[in-house]
Design a protein around this motif. Structure first.
Motif, PDB file in Angstrom:
ATOM      1  N   LEU A   1       0.791  -1.255   0.133  1.00  0.00           N
ATOM      2  CA  LEU A   1      -0.071   0.058  -0.011  1.00  0.00           C
ATOM      3  C   LEU A   1       0.854   1.194  -0.057  1.00  0.00           C
ATOM      4  N   PHE A   2       1.903   1.215   0.756  1.00  0.00           N
ATOM      5  CA  PHE A   2       2.856   2.426   0.782  1.00  0.00           C
ATOM      6  C   PHE A   2       3.429   2.593  -0.641  1.00  0.00           C
ATOM      7  N   VAL A   3       4.109   1.630  -1.204  1.00  0.00           N
ATOM      8  CA  VAL A   3       4.554   1.705  -2.441  1.00  0.00           C
ATOM      9  C   VAL A   3       3.523   2.361  -3.456  1.00  0.00           C
ATOM     10  N   ALA A   4       2.315   1.630  -3.602  1.00  0.00           N
ATOM     11  CA  ALA A   4       1.166   1.947  -4.321  1.00  0.00           C
ATOM     12  C   ALA A   4       0.896   3.674  -4.208  1.00  0.00           C
ATOM     13  N   GLY A   5       0.851   3.891  -2.969  1.00  0.00           N
ATOM     14  CA  GLY A   5       0.556   5.515  -2.691  1.00  0.00           C
ATOM     15  C   GLY A   5       1.685   6.151  -3.384  1.00  0.00           C
ATOM     16  N   ALA A   6       2.970   5.818  -3.174  1.00  0.00           N
ATOM     17  CA  ALA A   6       4.108   6.763  -3.853  1.00  0.00           C
ATOM     18  C   ALA A   6       4.164   6.516  -5.225  1.00  0.00           C
ATOM     19  N   ILE A   7       4.014   5.518  -5.970  1.00  0.00           N
ATOM     20  CA  ILE A   7       4.123   5.537  -7.513  1.00  0.00           C
ATOM     21  C   ILE A   7       2.655   6.315  -8.015  1.00  0.00           C
ATOM     22  N   ALA A   8       1.526   6.186  -7.317  1.00  0.00           N
ATOM     23  CA  ALA A   8       0.173   7.098  -7.797  1.00  0.00           C
ATOM     24  C   ALA A   8       0.689   8.457  -7.719  1.00  0.00           C
ATOM     25  N   GLY A   9       1.079   8.955  -6.603  1.00  0.00           N
ATOM     26  CA  GLY A   9       1.209  10.210  -6.628  1.00  0.00           C
ATOM     27  C   GLY A   9       2.416  10.978  -7.405  1.00  0.00           C
ATOM     28  N   ALA A  10       3.640  10.116  -7.686  1.00  0.00           N
ATOM     29  CA  ALA A  10       4.427  10.707  -8.529  1.00  0.00           C
ATOM     30  C   ALA A  10       4.073  10.823  -9.849  1.00  0.00           C
ATOM     31  N   ALA A  11       3.365   9.936 -10.304  1.00  0.00           N
ATOM     32  CA  ALA A  11       2.914   9.657 -11.798  1.00  0.00           C
ATOM     33  C   ALA A  11       1.778  10.994 -12.003  1.00  0.00           C
ATOM     34  N   ALA A  12       0.632  11.176 -11.006  1.00  0.00           N
ATOM     35  CA  ALA A  12      -0.049  12.022 -11.143  1.00  0.00           C
ATOM     36  C   ALA A  12       0.408  13.457 -11.038  1.00  0.00           C
ATOM     37  N   LYS A  13       1.381  13.728 -10.214  1.00  0.00           N
ATOM     38  CA  LYS A  13       2.014  15.093 -10.123  1.00  0.00           C
ATOM     39  C   LYS A  13       2.893  15.317 -11.579  1.00  0.00           C
ATOM     40  N   THR A  14       3.572  14.396 -12.167  1.00  0.00           N
ATOM     41  CA  THR A  14       4.377  14.892 -13.292  1.00  0.00           C
ATOM     42  C   THR A  14       3.428  14.938 -14.471  1.00  0.00           C
ATOM     43  N   VAL A  15       2.350  14.172 -14.426  1.00  0.00           N
ATOM     44  CA  VAL A  15       1.197  14.584 -15.617  1.00  0.00           C
ATOM     45  C   VAL A  15       0.460  16.088 -15.599  1.00  0.00           C
ATOM     46  N   THR A  16       0.441  16.518 -14.466  1.00  0.00           N
ATOM     47  CA  THR A  16      -0.261  17.605 -14.148  1.00  0.00           C
ATOM     48  C   THR A  16       0.683  18.910 -13.639  1.00  0.00           C
ATOM     49  N   ALA A  17       2.001  18.554 -13.858  1.00  0.00           N
ATOM     50  CA  ALA A  17       2.855  19.655 -13.495  1.00  0.00           C
ATOM     51  C   ALA A  17       2.650  21.087 -14.151  1.00  0.00           C
ATOM     52  N   PRO A  18       2.462  21.220 -15.581  1.00  0.00           N
ATOM     53  CA  PRO A  18       2.371  22.276 -16.359  1.00  0.00           C
ATOM     54  C   PRO A  18       1.320  23.299 -15.713  1.00  0.00           C
ATOM     55  N   LEU A  19      -0.027  22.514 -15.207  1.00  0.00           N
ATOM     56  CA  LEU A  19      -0.985  23.032 -14.815  1.00  0.00           C
ATOM     57  C   LEU A  19      -0.701  23.795 -13.277  1.00  0.00           C
ATOM     58  N   ASP A  20       0.141  23.042 -12.608  1.00  0.00           N
ATOM     59  CA  ASP A  20       0.473  23.572 -11.378  1.00  0.00           C
ATOM     60  C   ASP A  20       1.308  24.848 -11.341  1.00  0.00           C
ATOM     61  N   ARG A  21       2.438  24.813 -12.426  1.00  0.00           N
ATOM     62  CA  ARG A  21       3.240  25.805 -12.489  1.00  0.00           C
ATOM     63  C   ARG A  21       2.332  27.024 -12.572  1.00  0.00           C
TER      64      ARG A  21
END
Length: 389
Positions: A94-114
């Motif tokens: 569960l810990f690893v799943a949360g980490a991978i999900a978070g990293a993938a989601a943030k990278t995809v949406t990084a331009p909107l965050d900037r």
């Protein structure tokens, strides 16, 4: 006579205290208080036959052997790969799943965050003297492209990914922990319990990773092309260690209701669906979108306050200073600067995280069932073979 190097059985007789009492009938029978131990060793070895090994009772040894024989073989795991998921400790998965999900989601949406960060902090960066205190969504997109090129849309994403891996993992893992903690005496989790679990999980993950969040903001909004280490050393030298925790108060205040509403609504909406839809990925995705949307609308002003307090040279010291200060300079609308890119970023971001996490939880449960089924088959085969002998 045993050959050197061979294992031999050694019969160990142990003294039984109170033997006389047992013999007179005042205690339990002798056989129930004694234990036959079988030891193996090399009597010709350095320590003799009595040292350097553990003693196991015949019953314990037999139980271990039976368990070992019931465990799935490599061939069975190859045939049923889902069962291998259950071999990984549940908490670790569960810990690893949360980490991978978070990293993938943030990278995809990084331009909107900037884009959101630039819109939120523009008024503070240009100063009170500038006539243009706000920039629009399209203007922010154009400005980044002109000044920094395509890579500018991902500026500051490295510390964000470094931060989001522990942040997302801690948050989702902590939520499961706090849900168990806030369960009632009947074992059920109330709505208030869910809200409390979400709030505590949000604050725990925010506190642990907050310095990386401040560092990511500085990289994203300050001009120039400095590296993460250069910005960190500059902050430490010019502003001290406290600069890494500026805005922590509104961050904790803001994240607590956001995660509480988001996670609680996700659980409740999912639970209210018919059972046949609860296990479908599409249902998780739509549920996550609804819960994230409601949480974003409710808590966004606190996020704007936090971002402006993280800036260098900001005039606000507390949340009570920041709210009236932003409203005086930009109006109430100033509290919602960058809301559009934030909504466009947060909705898929939260949906990806919660949906991935929910899917992995179902995968783990299915793997555990598959593993138990294989073990049961092996147990039946073992019992059948024993009956034939």
């Amino acid at each position: 006579m045993a050959m050197r190097g061979e294992e031999t059985g050694v019969l160990v007789c142990r003294g039984i205290p109170g033997l006389a009492a047992a013999a007179e009938g005042r205690g339990p029978p002798l056989w129930s208080r004694s234990r036959l131990c079988l030891r193996t060793g090399d009597p010709g070895g350095g320590g003799g036959g009595g040292g350097g090994f553990a003693a196991l009772s015949v019953a314990e040894k037999g139980e271990r052997r039976r368990r070992s024989e019931c465990e799935p073989t490599p061939a069975q795991l190859l045939k049923h790969p889902l069962a291998t998921v259950a071999l990984v400790p549940r908490d670790a998965a569960l810990f690893v799943a949360g980490a991978i999900a978070g990293a993938a989601a943030k990278t995809v949406t990084a331009p909107l965050d900037r884009i959101k960060l630039l819109m939120q902090t523009h008024g503070v960066r240009v100063g009170q003297q500038s006539a243009k205190k706000a920039i629009g969504f399209a203007e922010a997109i154009t400005m980044i492209g002109k000044e920094e090129g395509m890579k500018g849309y991902w500026k500051g994403n490295l510390p964000q990914v470094i931060r989001i891996i522990p942040y997302s993992a801690v948050q989702l893992f902590a939520y499961e922990f706090y849900k168990k903690l806030f369960k009632g005496k009947d074992g059920e989790l109330s709505v208030v319990g869910r809200l409390m679990a979400g709030a505590c999980a949000g604050m725990t993950s925010t506190f642990v990773t907050y310095p990386l969040d401040v560092l990511r903001l500085r990289l994203a909004v300050e001009p120039g092309h400095r590296t993460m280490s250069q910005v960190a050393l500059s902050m430490l030298k010019e502003e001290g260690l406290a600069s890494f925790y500026k805005g922590l108060g509104p961050a904790l205040i803001g994240i607590a209701p956001y995660i509480a509403v988001n996670f609680c609504m996700f659980d409740l909406i999912k639970k209210s669906l018919p059972e046949k839809y609860q296990k479908r990925t599409e249902a998780s995705l739509v549920t996550a979108l609804l819960s994230a949307g409601l949480a974003t609308i409710t808590c966004y002003p606190l996020d704007t306050v936090r971002r402006q307090m993280q800036m260098k040279g900001v005039p606000y010291r507390t949340v009570l200073d920041a709210f009236p200060g932003i409203i005086e300079r930009d109006g109430v609308i100033g509290l919602y600067r960058g809301f559009l890119p934030n909504a466009l970023k947060n909705l898929p971001n939260s949906s990806i995280r919660l949906t991935t996490y929910d899917t992995v939880k179902r995968l783990i449960a299915a793997g555990e069932k598959e593993l138990e089924r294989i073990k049961e088959e092996n147990r039946l085969k073992q019992n059948g073979a024993a009956a034939d002998i």
